[in-house]
Design an enzyme around this catalytic site. Structure first.
Site, PDB file in Angstrom:
ATOM      1  N   CYS A   1      -4.132 -20.310 -28.018  1.00 32.24           N
ATOM      2  CA  CYS A   1      -5.298 -21.034 -28.552  1.00 32.24           C
ATOM      3  C   CYS A   1      -4.973 -21.827 -29.820  1.00 32.24           C
ATOM      4  O   CYS A   1      -5.750 -22.691 -30.214  1.00 32.24           O
ATOM      5  CB  CYS A   1      -6.441 -20.070 -28.836  1.00 32.24           C
ATOM      6  SG  CYS A   1      -7.148 -19.395 -27.329  1.00 32.24           S
TER       7      CYS A   1
HETATM    8  N1  COA Z   1     -22.727  -9.214 -17.570  1.00 30.55           N
HETATM    9  C1  COA Z   1     -23.513  -8.217 -17.992  1.00 30.55           C
HETATM   10  N2  COA Z   1     -23.107  -7.213 -18.789  1.00 30.55           N
HETATM   11  C2  COA Z   1     -21.813  -7.225 -19.182  1.00 30.55           C
HETATM   12  C3  COA Z   1     -20.923  -8.243 -18.787  1.00 30.55           C
HETATM   13  C4  COA Z   1     -21.422  -9.255 -17.946  1.00 30.55           C
HETATM   14  N3  COA Z   1     -20.644 -10.266 -17.524  1.00 30.55           N
HETATM   15  N4  COA Z   1     -19.710  -7.992 -19.323  1.00 30.55           N
HETATM   16  C5  COA Z   1     -19.828  -6.867 -20.046  1.00 30.55           C
HETATM   17  N5  COA Z   1     -21.103  -6.388 -19.954  1.00 30.55           N
HETATM   18  C6  COA Z   1     -21.648  -5.174 -20.574  1.00 30.55           C
HETATM   19  C7  COA Z   1     -20.588  -4.118 -20.739  1.00 30.55           C
HETATM   20  O1  COA Z   1     -20.467  -3.367 -19.551  1.00 30.55           O
HETATM   21  C8  COA Z   1     -21.129  -3.296 -21.887  1.00 30.55           C
HETATM   22  O2  COA Z   1     -22.121  -2.412 -21.408  1.00 30.55           O
HETATM   23  P1  COA Z   1     -22.278  -0.921 -22.033  1.00 30.55           P
HETATM   24  O3  COA Z   1     -22.667  -1.160 -23.458  1.00 30.55           O
HETATM   25  O4  COA Z   1     -23.358  -0.357 -21.185  1.00 30.55           O
HETATM   26  O5  COA Z   1     -20.937  -0.303 -21.887  1.00 30.55           O
HETATM   27  C9  COA Z   1     -21.833  -4.343 -22.766  1.00 30.55           C
HETATM   28  O6  COA Z   1     -22.095  -5.454 -21.897  1.00 30.55           O
HETATM   29  C10 COA Z   1     -20.990  -4.813 -23.934  1.00 30.55           C
HETATM   30  O7  COA Z   1     -19.684  -5.201 -23.454  1.00 30.55           O
HETATM   31  P2  COA Z   1     -18.538  -5.686 -24.425  1.00 30.55           P
HETATM   32  O8  COA Z   1     -17.346  -6.096 -23.612  1.00 30.55           O
HETATM   33  O9  COA Z   1     -18.328  -4.674 -25.484  1.00 30.55           O
HETATM   34  O10 COA Z   1     -19.233  -7.009 -24.991  1.00 30.55           O
HETATM   35  P3  COA Z   1     -19.037  -7.761 -26.364  1.00 30.55           P
HETATM   36  O11 COA Z   1     -20.365  -7.782 -27.024  1.00 30.55           O
HETATM   37  O12 COA Z   1     -17.859  -7.300 -27.141  1.00 30.55           O
HETATM   38  O13 COA Z   1     -18.724  -9.252 -25.874  1.00 30.55           O
HETATM   39  C11 COA Z   1     -16.867 -10.733 -25.550  1.00 30.55           C
HETATM   40  C12 COA Z   1     -17.607  -9.515 -25.059  1.00 30.55           C
HETATM   41  C13 COA Z   1     -15.585 -10.909 -24.775  1.00 30.55           C
HETATM   42  C14 COA Z   1     -17.758 -11.953 -25.360  1.00 30.55           C
HETATM   43  C15 COA Z   1     -16.544 -10.575 -27.043  1.00 30.55           C
HETATM   44  O14 COA Z   1     -15.917  -9.336 -27.281  1.00 30.55           O
HETATM   45  C16 COA Z   1     -15.646 -11.657 -27.599  1.00 30.55           C
HETATM   46  O15 COA Z   1     -15.969 -12.818 -27.552  1.00 30.55           O
HETATM   47  N6  COA Z   1     -14.546 -11.235 -28.223  1.00 30.55           N
HETATM   48  C17 COA Z   1     -13.580 -12.142 -28.878  1.00 30.55           C
HETATM   49  C18 COA Z   1     -13.058 -13.049 -27.871  1.00 30.55           C
HETATM   50  C19 COA Z   1     -11.973 -13.929 -28.365  1.00 30.55           C
HETATM   51  O16 COA Z   1     -12.007 -14.553 -29.376  1.00 30.55           O
HETATM   52  N7  COA Z   1     -10.973 -14.021 -27.576  1.00 30.55           N
HETATM   53  C20 COA Z   1      -9.948 -14.949 -27.776  1.00 30.55           C
HETATM   54  C21 COA Z   1      -9.671 -15.538 -26.467  1.00 30.55           C
HETATM   55  S1  COA Z   1      -8.638 -16.873 -26.668  1.00 30.55           S
END
Ligand code: COA
Length: 372
Positions: free
Chosen positions: A156
């Site tokens: 990135c």
């Molecule tokens: N639809 C519905 N629910 C979902 C889901 C989806 N597509 N994906 C995950 N969930 C649920 C999970 O099962 C979890 O449920 P639980 O609380 O019952 O266990 C809940 O949502 C939270 O999941 P989590 O993965 O912890 O979500 P988050 O709030 O951390 O968001 C990201 C996920 C990936 C969007 C976030 O962590 C993020 O953006 N992180 C940084 C990403 C980044 O900068 N990456 C660099 C890439 S270059």
């Protein structure tokens, strides 16, 4: 030392859009189909059922509302869940080169330059279509550039690291008109069958022209400083390299596509990025108050809100820290450059901003610019 400047920028946007609702419908159809196929194993507890995804979750967790892709039908086919981008013959432009040429022609037009005036092409992207010949050399040939070209990959952060490399060569006098281009086909290294990340990425290409400020043909952005930093982490990783076919059991491994520990990335990258920008500003003698604009990497809205607040010491005003991820999703290295390209023309002479990208490596790169 020669003063480098960004004299043009451009964005290639693919024609196909996938909205969150379309994406979620395809994912849920895939989940239902897979769960039906595995009904017996699910019933005895050998396999877990795949849960449905939701558009509301995607918007609230990431801020993403849609994404552009190079191929829509393959991604949305529940029997496929992968873009359909057939290999091309060696004598036609490769896909990344084609995307790059579109973004470059827009950037060159803005800079008032022609391809023949370019003497450096850096193709900086998070995944390259092939190992060699460098995609950058193909792009150099397609735009009729002279000089030399090479590929680089810092995930990135590829764009800002590429800008630092090009700006340093302009500073040293070894090149006169450099292109840094970022064709990102993220759709081909995303695992669309993984509910936790299937919504994250989109495709795009961005380009900037970097020249000695003294040669600029029109409005431009003086590059006052560039800074890059890396720190090893496995929390964002893709193992799909050239050794993939060197072992016959590697075909279906999940780690051959994008993997992340999103929560850890959030926690570890936020302080790294805000500390990096603050340190760079301080060393350059710039106060946060002097910034008119902050163009951040576009991965997650909450993440960007947090970084903006840490850097500025207050919540960013609307327009001060433009987000484009609602339209484009995460486009890896291209995100901060889309934000810059689409939200910088209105700036007045003397106004300052910072372009900052961050991601796998970990890596973070910042570019301090002033409108001239
Ligand atoms: N639809 C519905 N629910 C979902 C889901 C989806 N597509 N994906 C995950 N969930 C649920 C999970 O099962 C979890 O449920 P639980 O609380 O019952 O266990 C809940 O949502 C939270 O999941 P989590 O993965 O912890 O979500 P988050 O709030 O951390 O968001 C990201 C996920 C990936 C969007 C976030 O962590 C993020 O953006 N992180 C940084 C990403 C980044 O900068 N990456 C660099 C890439 S270059």
């Amino acid at each position: 030392m020669i003063q480098p400047a960004i004299t043009g920028s451009g964005v290639f946007t693919p024609q196909s859009v996938i909205t969150n609702d379309e994406l979620v419908a395809a994912f849920n159809a895939y989940a239902d189909k897979t769960n039906a196929e595995n009904a017996d194993a699910i019933a005895v507890g050998d396999t877990e059922a795949i849960a449905h995804s939701s558009s509301d979750f995607i918007v609230s967790a990431s801020g993403i509302e849609q994404r552009y892709v190079m191929n829509k039908s393959g991604v949305l086919d529940p029997d496929r869940m992968y873009p359909d981008l057939p290999p091309r013959a060696d004598d036609v432009p490769s896909i990344m080169a084609e995307m790059a040429v579109d973004a470059i022609s827009k950037a060159l037009a803005k800079a008032g330059r022609g391809g023949a005036e370019v003497d450096l092409v850096i193709c900086a992207a998070s995944n390259l279509e092939r190992a060699y010949p460098a995609v950058a050399v193909e792009i150099q040939s397609l735009i009729g550039a002279g000089g030399f070209a090479f590929d680089m990959n810092v995930a990135c952060s590829s764009a800002t690291f590429g800008i630092q490399a090009a700006a340093d060569m302009v500073r040293a006098g070894s090149v006169k008109c450099a292109i840094v281009v970022n064709p990102e086909i993220c759709s081909a290294h995303l695992e669309w069958r993984d509910r936790d990340c299937h919504f994250i990425f989109g495709d795009v290409a961005t380009a900037v022209v970097i020249e000695p400020a003294i040669n600029a043909n029109g409005a431009h952005f003086i590059i006052h400083g560039t800074r890059c930093a890396t720190e090893f982490s496995n929390n964002i990783r893709n193992n799909n390299g050239f050794l993939r076919r060197a072992h016959d059991q590697m075909e279906d491994r999940r780690d051959m596509q994008f993997m992340q520990n999103g929560r850890k990335v959030f926690k570890e990258v936020l302080p790294m990025v805000s500390g990096h920008i603050t340190g760079h500003l301080k060393d350059e003698g710039w106060s946060a108050d002097s910034l008119t604009r902050v163009w951040l990497h576009q991965a997650n809205k909450t993440m960007n809100d947090f970084i903006g607040k840490k850097v500025l010491g207050r919540s960013p005003e609307p327009g001060e820290q433009p987000n484009i991820l609602q339209d484009y999703a995460n486009t890896s290295s291209a995100g901060s450059i889309i934000a810059f390209s689409k939200h910088s023309d209105d700036m007045a002479s003397g106004e300052r901003g910072v372009i900052c990208s961050f991601g796998a490596g970990y890596s973070v790169g910042s570019v301090l610019v002033e409108r001239a």
